[in-house]
Design a protein around this motif. Sequence first.
Motif, short mmCIF file in Angstrom:
data_model
loop_
_atom_site.label_atom_id
_atom_site.label_comp_id
_atom_site.label_asym_id
_atom_site.label_seq_id
_atom_site.Cartn_x
_atom_site.Cartn_y
_atom_site.Cartn_z
N ILE A 62 20.82 -10.21 9.96
CA ILE A 62 19.70 -11.35 9.69
C ILE A 62 18.66 -10.80 8.83
O ILE A 62 18.13 -9.97 9.11
CB ILE A 62 19.02 -11.84 11.10
CG1 ILE A 62 19.94 -12.45 11.87
CG2 ILE A 62 17.83 -12.97 10.74
CD1 ILE A 62 19.11 -12.84 13.37
N LEU A 114 15.21 -11.32 6.26
CA LEU A 114 14.17 -12.12 5.95
C LEU A 114 13.31 -11.61 5.04
O LEU A 114 12.82 -10.51 5.04
CB LEU A 114 13.17 -12.16 7.15
CG LEU A 114 11.98 -13.01 7.12
CD1 LEU A 114 12.07 -14.48 6.80
CD2 LEU A 114 11.10 -12.92 8.50
N ALA A 153 13.26 -16.79 12.64
CA ALA A 153 14.43 -16.25 12.13
C ALA A 153 15.24 -15.84 13.57
O ALA A 153 16.55 -15.93 13.58
CB ALA A 153 14.11 -14.93 11.14
N ILE A 177 18.05 -7.27 12.68
CA ILE A 177 17.39 -7.84 11.49
C ILE A 177 16.54 -7.12 10.74
O ILE A 177 16.09 -5.88 11.09
CB ILE A 177 16.14 -8.91 12.32
CG1 ILE A 177 15.44 -9.78 11.26
CG2 ILE A 177 15.20 -8.20 13.24
CD1 ILE A 177 14.56 -10.80 11.71
#
Length: 905
Positions: free
Chosen positions: A312, A314, A333, A290
């Motif tokens: 991922i 964000l 998330a 992430i």
Amino acid sequence: MECFHTRFSAWTPFSNKSLNRELFQERVALISHWFDLWTNKQRQEFLFTIFLRCTKSQLRIVQEWFSERMQMAKVDFSTVLPRFISLYIFSFLNPKDLCAAAQVSWAWKFLTEQDCLWMPKCIRFGWFLPYTPTDNEYGAWKHHYIACVSNLDWPIPREATAMYGTLNEPRREDEELQERQREKRLRKIIWEKIALRKKELFKVRPPWASGTCCSRLLKSKCQPRLSQTVRDRVGLHEALEKQLVLASLEALPKRSNVSGSHSYPLLSKKTWHGVHKNDDSSSYASQLHIILISSRIPAYEIVVDSIKAGIISLVYEHCGLTLESLLYLIEKALDGRKAQSMGIFSEGNSREINLLQGYKIGIKNLLRPEVRDFWEKLGSYVAPEQEGGHVDLFVPLGASEAGIEVLSQLSQLTGTFFTAPTGIATGSYQHILSDWLGRPWERDPFGIYFSESKLQMWSSLTDFLEDTLKSVRKQLSPLFKELQKNISAKIIGQFMFDHMSVANILNNQEIAQALADGLMELSKENSERNVREDNPQDAKSSLSKDDLNFETLVKLERKLQMDSAGKRTGVVRELLRSERKYVQMLETVREVYAAPLQAALSSNRAILSAANIRIIFSDVLRILSLNRQFLDHLRDRLQEWGPAHGVGEIFLKFGSQLNIYTNFFNNYPVVLKTMEKCRETIPAFRAFLKRHDKTVATKMLSLPELLLHPSRRFEEYINLLYALRLHTPAEHVDRGDLTAAIDQVKNYKRYIDQMKQNIGMRDQLSDVQRIVRGCPTLSEENRYLIRVQDVAQLHCCDEAVSFSLRTYEHTRDLSLFLFNDALLVSSRGTSHTPFERTSKSTYQFIASVALHRLLVEDIPDSKYIRNAFIVQGPKREWICATEAGDDKFLWLSALQHAIKSSLDK
């Protein structure tokens, strides 16, 4: 009988019809003769006089005569007016009227089936086309609207009668009795709750708040809200009011019950192990990565576009978020999973991380309870160091002792390995492409998350991409916000529905995972990093023959590069290389712009006046002279570079002459305004800039872009000095000079940042004051905008009942502007323009409340309302509701933090 033959008498023989007729014809002929001799104006006056003497029947005869010989044209307005005006007229019709208008004619049918009329009506209900219409296709949105309406669950009258009963159907006596008893029991329950509530309030009511108007008190679990009459009658002291505000903040629901029935629990390490306990294969969890990207990063859209598939991402707002809000977004998330690695891409320097507005995390505030709790919870979302988990900070913390200490403290707090770039490479975010501190894996961390080629392109054009994207964000951000919610799900859903049935989709969830894995494999890139070396010929060609010998500087850089005995030599080599490039850019301003303009002025073919040339170029030319001297001293010192030599003394001498930069930064707004004014009023200067801007000689940059380089240079100086001191032993003679030079340059950098911050805050406040009609003066010292939230204002129909049974009605739309010391409430109106995808919002000032006098109360979710809260000032209160639960949580978190900060001052 002779009297009847009189021709020139003044009387009219009414008794003799033949003579009367003959005399009438003669007079008509005479008037006609006169009418032919009159001018156009006289004829008009004559006709006007005659028509005034006519009766209605005579005027009707004239009208019929005209209608027979000159028929009136009856034309369809849609065939005469331009098409966009006709469509604008039709846009006011509802779907039923549009369908009726389509039956008038073929022309109306073509117009009323246009997509620009039906698309807003579909989008209003969230009905989107599952495909993109072709260029020659029209009527797609109308057909889609009809298909969506026809699929709504509307029961036929017989089904409705079976479900709800008939209104006129007589009820039996036992049914009426049961209904009365049910209403009686409900009414009794409501009154018992009200009586119990009043009893509890009476027990804990302070003696100074007399009367029953005080609905909540200091130690009550509900919101301590006072009515206006109690405020006016008692006159609360400031200390009491501060206690009320603090009590209201404590009474707000925390993260676990912020939206009533829905909860957002904190996921501890036990929860993580419980989530993955039943998972047979831990490979999926080990491959989860992430990356957090701050909106403060210039051109962050390009950074998001360079993220690899399967990562991922964000993107979080730098302004208006708190640490608790950021943790909530990360939890959402990850969705209960644990990440193998986490990257944090935000602003910062070699000493601290500019994670959020008001949160510059460094060694001084790292152990504060709020910050420490954030990092401990963040570390629980990442695998421990023994399992290969790591957190990558895209901030050059590895270039200073303070930054390395921050990384060490974070690793001890979380039990997770933290890494950051060493930051020796200078330039716009070039440090992320340099070596990383303590990297235990094969590839660089940025290669885990990003496509290297795209990231290199972004890092070289960061500031210029940001200037380009400012207008794009302003115009298209509302549209992109809606598209972002639907585009990905729409593409995958349409693909699966085109190739599979509904039963297969429900029973074969692994197919969707296989599709995602295939996309990840296709997008993997293993390209090697391309190290671009500067071309000495380019540097030499852009300079005049009387300047410094840049070939000597390049040879000196290569000599230092060959001497790779220590890190200190590498830092010095980067210092010399970056200073040479910086002087080269300043030299470009002189050779390409200042010298030709001055030569034109001397040859009596002036493009700009001497005063304008002096305003634009005088300060930058002084900076060029100062940095040329600094480069000379560096070159002389590094000719015989060795481990015992130092450059701290040269920096101290350079820092004592920084008043030249002060004049440049103070006059920079005047320079930009002067250039813009000359560009608009002087065609020759406009043509001059068009010939020289964004050419090979200027490295594809314009004059304002070249003037941005001095503001970015000081951060590079500080990073290089910290890196040089990091690799300088404590007993070295240059250690003390480096420390003094760091303090000197850092103090000046702090002055520049404060000046930029003040300018940015003033621009922000002026923008808000411009768009909000009737807004009072907002320009105050140290005031800045934190967050803007769009809400719906509600009105409670009956406040006597409990929260769970209250009903509300929507009265209007509001926009709440949260500043660090006040809350501005304004009404919001939205207007839609035909043929434009984005809407325009207008704001009208309502009230402004100081934060230290603001009370906030949460409204739990019920059957009748969701995502609501109450904001109360000294005189008024507003019941507000956000569109989504996430917006409510983020808004209350930001508001709570702003109120606490305001009370602490």
